[in-house]
Scaffold this motif. Structure first.
Motif, PDB file in Angstrom:
ATOM      1  N   PRO A   1      13.905   7.735   5.047  1.00  0.00           N
ATOM      2  CA  PRO A   1      14.369   8.950   5.727  1.00  0.00           C
ATOM      3  C   PRO A   1      13.543  10.154   5.309  1.00  0.00           C
ATOM      4  CG  PRO A   1      15.893   8.291   3.985  1.00  0.00           C
ATOM      5  CD  PRO A   1      14.908   7.179   4.128  1.00  0.00           C
ATOM      6  N   GLY A   2      13.532  11.158   6.181  1.00  0.00           N
ATOM      7  CA  GLY A   2      12.757  12.352   5.878  1.00  0.00           C
ATOM      8  C   GLY A   2      11.552  12.471   6.788  1.00  0.00           C
ATOM      9  N   PRO A   3      10.455  13.061   6.279  1.00  0.00           N
ATOM     10  CA  PRO A   3       9.280  13.318   7.124  1.00  0.00           C
ATOM     11  C   PRO A   3       8.684  12.063   7.760  1.00  0.00           C
ATOM     12  CG  PRO A   3       9.128  14.551   5.069  1.00  0.00           C
ATOM     13  CD  PRO A   3      10.302  13.641   4.930  1.00  0.00           C
TER      14      PRO A   3
ATOM     15  N   LEU B   1      -0.692   7.802  -5.487  1.00  0.00           N
ATOM     16  CA  LEU B   1      -2.110   7.886  -5.160  1.00  0.00           C
ATOM     17  C   LEU B   1      -2.602   6.629  -4.465  1.00  0.00           C
ATOM     18  CD1 LEU B   1      -4.889   9.194  -5.231  1.00  0.00           C
ATOM     19  CD2 LEU B   1      -5.155   8.337  -7.589  1.00  0.00           C
ATOM     20  N   ARG B   2      -2.231   5.462  -4.967  1.00  0.00           N
ATOM     21  CA  ARG B   2      -2.703   4.214  -4.371  1.00  0.00           C
ATOM     22  C   ARG B   2      -2.260   4.101  -2.910  1.00  0.00           C
ATOM     23  NH1 ARG B   2      -1.873  -1.019  -7.881  1.00  0.00           N
ATOM     24  NH2 ARG B   2       0.239  -0.163  -7.998  1.00  0.00           N
ATOM     25  N   ASN B   3      -1.015   4.456  -2.645  1.00  0.00           N
ATOM     26  CA  ASN B   3      -0.529   4.358  -1.271  1.00  0.00           C
ATOM     27  C   ASN B   3      -1.080   5.465  -0.377  1.00  0.00           C
ATOM     28  OD1 ASN B   3       0.911   2.022  -1.726  1.00  0.00           O
ATOM     29  ND2 ASN B   3       2.808   3.095  -2.270  1.00  0.00           N
ATOM     30  N   ARG B   4      -1.339   6.629  -0.934  1.00  0.00           N
ATOM     31  CA  ARG B   4      -1.995   7.661  -0.128  1.00  0.00           C
ATOM     32  C   ARG B   4      -3.379   7.182   0.311  1.00  0.00           C
ATOM     33  NH1 ARG B   4       0.025  11.241  -4.119  1.00  0.00           N
ATOM     34  NH2 ARG B   4      -2.064  11.650  -4.949  1.00  0.00           N
ATOM     35  N   LEU B   5      -4.079   6.524  -0.593  1.00  0.00           N
ATOM     36  CA  LEU B   5      -5.394   5.980  -0.243  1.00  0.00           C
ATOM     37  C   LEU B   5      -5.282   4.932   0.860  1.00  0.00           C
ATOM     38  CD1 LEU B   5      -6.871   5.655  -3.841  1.00  0.00           C
ATOM     39  CD2 LEU B   5      -7.749   7.170  -2.046  1.00  0.00           C
ATOM     40  N   ARG B   6      -4.223   4.147   0.845  1.00  0.00           N
ATOM     41  CA  ARG B   6      -4.052   3.097   1.854  1.00  0.00           C
ATOM     42  C   ARG B   6      -3.946   3.668   3.266  1.00  0.00           C
ATOM     43  NH1 ARG B   6      -0.170  -0.281  -2.147  1.00  0.00           N
ATOM     44  NH2 ARG B   6      -1.700  -1.853  -2.757  1.00  0.00           N
ATOM     45  N   THR B   7      -3.463   4.883   3.407  1.00  0.00           N
ATOM     46  CA  THR B   7      -3.335   5.461   4.749  1.00  0.00           C
ATOM     47  C   THR B   7      -4.680   5.775   5.380  1.00  0.00           C
ATOM     48  OG1 THR B   7      -3.185   7.768   3.986  1.00  0.00           O
ATOM     49  CG2 THR B   7      -1.126   6.497   4.087  1.00  0.00           C
ATOM     50  N   PHE B   8      -5.752   5.717   4.591  1.00  0.00           N
ATOM     51  CA  PHE B   8      -7.094   5.995   5.100  1.00  0.00           C
ATOM     52  C   PHE B   8      -7.905   4.741   5.412  1.00  0.00           C
ATOM     53  CE2 PHE B   8      -6.124   9.780   2.516  1.00  0.00           C
ATOM     54  CZ  PHE B   8      -6.369  10.789   3.437  1.00  0.00           C
ATOM     55  N   VAL B   9      -7.393   3.553   5.046  1.00  0.00           N
ATOM     56  CA  VAL B   9      -8.229   2.352   5.067  1.00  0.00           C
ATOM     57  C   VAL B   9      -8.560   1.901   6.497  1.00  0.00           C
ATOM     58  CG1 VAL B   9      -8.388  -0.089   4.426  1.00  0.00           C
ATOM     59  CG2 VAL B   9      -7.452   1.591   2.796  1.00  0.00           C
ATOM     60  N   TYR B  10      -7.538   1.820   7.372  1.00  0.00           N
ATOM     61  CA  TYR B  10      -7.740   1.243   8.698  1.00  0.00           C
ATOM     62  C   TYR B  10      -7.508   2.268   9.804  1.00  0.00           C
ATOM     63  CZ  TYR B  10      -7.447  -3.171   6.160  1.00  0.00           C
ATOM     64  OH  TYR B  10      -7.663  -4.184   5.281  1.00  0.00           O
ATOM     65  N   ARG B  11      -8.134   2.019  10.938  1.00  0.00           N
ATOM     66  CA  ARG B  11      -7.905   2.840  12.118  1.00  0.00           C
ATOM     67  C   ARG B  11      -6.648   2.337  12.818  1.00  0.00           C
ATOM     68  NH1 ARG B  11     -11.283   2.673  17.783  1.00  0.00           N
ATOM     69  NH2 ARG B  11     -10.228   4.409  18.814  1.00  0.00           N
ATOM     70  N   ARG B  12      -5.636   3.173  12.868  1.00  0.00           N
ATOM     71  CA  ARG B  12      -4.379   2.828  13.519  1.00  0.00           C
ATOM     72  C   ARG B  12      -4.205   3.663  14.785  1.00  0.00           C
ATOM     73  NH1 ARG B  12      -0.314   3.468   8.617  1.00  0.00           N
ATOM     74  NH2 ARG B  12      -1.801   5.090   8.017  1.00  0.00           N
TER      75      ARG B  12
ATOM     76  N   GLN C   1       3.418   9.983   5.602  1.00  0.00           N
ATOM     77  CA  GLN C   1       3.477   8.977   4.540  1.00  0.00           C
ATOM     78  C   GLN C   1       2.886   9.513   3.242  1.00  0.00           C
ATOM     79  OE1 GLN C   1       1.363   5.861   6.670  1.00  0.00           O
ATOM     80  NE2 GLN C   1       3.244   4.654   6.866  1.00  0.00           N
ATOM     81  N   ARG C   2       1.825  10.295   3.350  1.00  0.00           N
ATOM     82  CA  ARG C   2       1.154  10.804   2.151  1.00  0.00           C
ATOM     83  C   ARG C   2       1.991  11.825   1.388  1.00  0.00           C
ATOM     84  NH1 ARG C   2      -3.575   9.999   5.519  1.00  0.00           N
ATOM     85  NH2 ARG C   2      -3.494  12.096   6.394  1.00  0.00           N
ATOM     86  N   LYS C   3       2.988  12.423   2.045  1.00  0.00           N
ATOM     87  CA  LYS C   3       3.786  13.462   1.394  1.00  0.00           C
ATOM     88  C   LYS C   3       4.599  12.926   0.218  1.00  0.00           C
ATOM     89  CE  LYS C   3       4.272  16.571   5.359  1.00  0.00           C
ATOM     90  NZ  LYS C   3       5.222  17.220   6.297  1.00  0.00           N
TER      91      LYS C   3
ATOM     92  N   PHE D   1       4.606  -0.854   0.928  1.00  0.00           N
ATOM     93  CA  PHE D   1       4.268   0.425   1.542  1.00  0.00           C
ATOM     94  C   PHE D   1       3.798   0.222   2.978  1.00  0.00           C
ATOM     95  CE2 PHE D   1       1.043   3.615   2.640  1.00  0.00           C
ATOM     96  CZ  PHE D   1       1.825   4.751   2.566  1.00  0.00           C
ATOM     97  N   GLY D   2       4.290   1.091   3.869  1.00  0.00           N
ATOM     98  CA  GLY D   2       3.890   1.024   5.266  1.00  0.00           C
ATOM     99  C   GLY D   2       4.826   0.229   6.142  1.00  0.00           C
ATOM    100  N   HIS D   3       5.745  -0.522   5.538  1.00  0.00           N
ATOM    101  CA  HIS D   3       6.690  -1.316   6.318  1.00  0.00           C
ATOM    102  C   HIS D   3       8.067  -0.652   6.349  1.00  0.00           C
ATOM    103  CE1 HIS D   3       3.741  -4.405   6.902  1.00  0.00           C
ATOM    104  NE2 HIS D   3       3.548  -4.502   5.604  1.00  0.00           N
ATOM    105  N   ARG D   4       8.613  -0.336   5.199  1.00  0.00           N
ATOM    106  CA  ARG D   4       9.861   0.429   5.184  1.00  0.00           C
ATOM    107  C   ARG D   4       9.570   1.843   5.679  1.00  0.00           C
ATOM    108  NH1 ARG D   4      12.528   3.845   1.456  1.00  0.00           N
ATOM    109  NH2 ARG D   4      14.775   3.917   1.888  1.00  0.00           N
ATOM    110  N   ILE D   5      10.529   2.403   6.427  1.00  0.00           N
ATOM    111  CA  ILE D   5      10.400   3.777   6.930  1.00  0.00           C
ATOM    112  C   ILE D   5      11.496   4.604   6.282  1.00  0.00           C
ATOM    113  CG2 ILE D   5      10.320   5.252   8.965  1.00  0.00           C
ATOM    114  CD1 ILE D   5       9.586   2.807  10.619  1.00  0.00           C
TER     115      ILE D   5
END
Length: 268
Positions: free
Chosen positions: A43-45, A248-259, A242-244, A37-41
């Motif tokens: 298609p879509g939003p 749940l686990r990956n949605r949480l990962r989008t909050f972990v670090y400041r990007r 990404q959260r769309k 998660f977070g490496h592959r992009i």
């Protein structure tokens, strides 16, 4: 020990060993990198959200773009689809093999096996340089920013997607706790750094940005390298996209670090 490295002195010799470790780490990850998660992009939003800053900062006219640390070619696609002439560079043959297969037969696209810190490319060759999640890994960041400045034409742009991967945010600490509970219940996600996470941590401890990479740290370094008109954009639209589609686990990962996203301009 490589004899050439032995002759460079203790600091550069340490960097030689560290860069070998970095190359080996990412080469091993190439086999499953697109499953993380977070490496592959996809298609879509999410694809649209990643592409938007590239379009906004680079403009609509076709440019000669150097993509550094292209990995498996995910960011390559979003740059190339905008009509740019792309040179996608990586120092891992394994990563490049995946990227070449993914983009086989495409025009306006060249893959290059080289070191992003010392590309050996000609002066003022590119209109823009783009990199994602690379700056935090640099062994000689100030010198490397100077190298990238050299590669850009007058008026060229350096577009950086990165983050502070050393220190979770306050919300990120709560998210990390929740992720650990999910891992305990359903098992770990073996594609997300997984078994190589100890190696990842060891590499980070030996890097100049071991304490974290921030916008506040990076911007003065860019100015010292000669860049001007440095712009900062939010990464939040990408995280929201990404959260769309994430679990749940990956949605949480989008909050972990400041990007963050930063675009630095070379004077015209």
């Amino acid at each position: 020990m490589n004899p050439a490295a032995e002759a460079t002195g203790p600091d550069l010799r340490r960097n030689f060993d560290l860069k070998d470790e970095i190359r080996d780490y990412w080469s091993k990850r190439s086999e499953t990198f697109d499953l993380a998660f977070g490496h592959r992009i996809p298609p879509g939003p999410e694809f649209a959200a990643w592409q938007q800053p590239v379009r906004a900062f680079l403009g609509d006219e076709p440019l000669r773009v150097l993509e550094l640390a292209c990995g498996t070619g995910e960011v390559t696609r979003l740059i190339h689809d905008l009509g740019h002439d792309v040179t996608a560079l990586d120092f891992s043959e394994a990563m490049l093999a995946v990227a070449r297969k993914k983009h086989a037969g495409k025009p306006r696209l060249r893959f290059l096996l080289a070191d992003a810190e010392n590309t050996m490319e000609p002066d003022e060759r590119y209109d823009a340089i783009v990199c994602r999640h690379l700056v935090w890994t640099l062994t000689e960041p100030q010198a490397t920013l100077g190298e990238w400045f050299r590669l850009l034409k007058p008026g060229g742009k350096l577009l950086v997607f990165d983050g502070d991967w050393a220190k979770p945010t306050a919300v990120g600490r709560l998210a990390t706790f929740a992720i650990r509970q999910i891992d305990r219940v359903i098992g770990p996600d073996n594609h997300y750094d997984g078994a190589l996470s100890d190696r990842h941590a060891t590499i980070m401890q030996n890097l100049p940005f071991a304490d974290g990479l921030t916008v506040e740290t990076l911007m003065p370094m860019m100015k010292s390298a000669g860049f001007q008109t440095i712009e900062h954009a939010s990464h939040q639209p990408i995280a929201a996209a990404q959260r769309k589609t994430a679990n749940l686990r990956n949605r949480l990962r989008t909050f972990v670090y400041r990007r963050f996203i930063v675009c630095a301009h070379k004077p015209g």
